[in-house]
Design a protein around this motif. Sequence first.
Motif, PDB file in Angstrom:
ATOM      1  N   UNK A   1      37.089  24.791  42.245  1.00  0.00           N
ATOM      2  CA  UNK A   1      38.398  24.672  41.603  1.00  0.00           C
ATOM      3  C   UNK A   1      38.556  23.263  41.048  1.00  0.00           C
ATOM      4  N   UNK A   2      38.432  23.140  39.720  1.00  0.00           N
ATOM      5  CA  UNK A   2      38.505  21.838  39.051  1.00  0.00           C
ATOM      6  C   UNK A   2      39.383  21.966  37.812  1.00  0.00           C
TER       7      UNK A   2
ATOM      8  N   UNK B   1      49.953  27.359  43.653  1.00  0.00           N
ATOM      9  CA  UNK B   1      50.213  28.749  43.252  1.00  0.00           C
ATOM     10  C   UNK B   1      49.029  29.322  42.491  1.00  0.00           C
ATOM     11  N   UNK B   2      48.488  28.532  41.567  1.00  0.00           N
ATOM     12  CA  UNK B   2      47.339  28.989  40.787  1.00  0.00           C
ATOM     13  C   UNK B   2      46.155  29.291  41.691  1.00  0.00           C
ATOM     14  N   UNK B   3      45.885  28.375  42.613  1.00  0.00           N
ATOM     15  CA  UNK B   3      44.727  28.550  43.491  1.00  0.00           C
ATOM     16  C   UNK B   3      44.867  29.792  44.365  1.00  0.00           C
ATOM     17  N   UNK B   4      46.100  30.102  44.766  1.00  0.00           N
ATOM     18  CA  UNK B   4      46.344  31.262  45.625  1.00  0.00           C
ATOM     19  C   UNK B   4      46.314  32.575  44.854  1.00  0.00           C
ATOM     20  N   UNK B   5      46.560  32.500  43.538  1.00  0.00           N
ATOM     21  CA  UNK B   5      46.721  33.733  42.754  1.00  0.00           C
ATOM     22  C   UNK B   5      45.530  34.072  41.874  1.00  0.00           C
TER      23      UNK B   5
ATOM     24  N   UNK C   1      45.599  28.226  33.761  1.00  0.00           N
ATOM     25  CA  UNK C   1      44.663  29.312  34.069  1.00  0.00           C
ATOM     26  C   UNK C   1      43.628  29.486  32.971  1.00  0.00           C
ATOM     27  N   UNK C   2      44.036  29.286  31.699  1.00  0.00           N
ATOM     28  CA  UNK C   2      43.068  29.364  30.600  1.00  0.00           C
ATOM     29  C   UNK C   2      42.040  28.238  30.703  1.00  0.00           C
TER      30      UNK C   2
ATOM     31  N   UNK D   1      46.477  38.913  39.233  1.00  0.00           N
ATOM     32  CA  UNK D   1      47.662  38.374  39.909  1.00  0.00           C
ATOM     33  C   UNK D   1      48.241  37.172  39.190  1.00  0.00           C
ATOM     34  N   UNK D   2      47.379  36.297  38.690  1.00  0.00           N
ATOM     35  CA  UNK D   2      47.888  35.104  38.020  1.00  0.00           C
ATOM     36  C   UNK D   2      48.619  35.478  36.723  1.00  0.00           C
TER      37      UNK D   2
END
Length: 220
Positions: free
Chosen positions: A9-10, A42-46, A107-108, A83-84
């Motif tokens: 995750x970067x 939130x992004x990392x979880x979704x 996310x993109x 989900x995201x």
Amino acid sequence: MYSFNDFKFVLDKNHVLKVVESYYKIEDHETASKAYDDLLNLLQKNIQPVGLFKIEDKNREYDFETIKNCSKILYCIITLGNTVTESIDEMFKKGSFLEGVLLDAMSSSLLFEYNSQMYSYLFDWAAKEDLGITCRIAPGDGEIPIEYQRDIVERIETSKNHGISVMKGNAINPSKSMSYIHGADKELERIKMLHSCKDCSNLNCCIREVKQRIQRPYKQ
């Protein structure tokens, strides 16, 4: 059929904010910076990221100039899951436009970062098979028609297990996904060749998609 899940995750905060500013006026940079920080978790979880690929002998349907001298094709898909996208849509419905724009851009950007990570993996994987690979070639980039998106998804049968499909108009679902190919051959020089966004004419790119999506409500 193969899969790749070892994503790191970067995200580059400054890059994401600059991308957002290219199509959405940020009134308060301090507020936007804080919103970005709040959305990271939130992004990392979704997200449920996965990369899928398979290799086959090249057939006549894919006899494009860029891969003319390639004997094989790597068919590839990356997705962040659905989900995201649902979270982004919910923010827009609630009127939280800044948060929706930021999460969409984040996310993109993450999808393209994961694409770079998967490319490095595929480059090394192919080298072990005594193959070199070309840069990423995506349907709609200019050389391969967007209609080939459906063919790539259907060739990778396990995509169904991850809820990946192609909708009307050849749009891929979930929207934070991409399909593409690499040409592969033993005679290709072993040099990493990343995709160039500068020279890309893909009007269906998810980066362009979010720009158009946000510009519409604000266009005077």
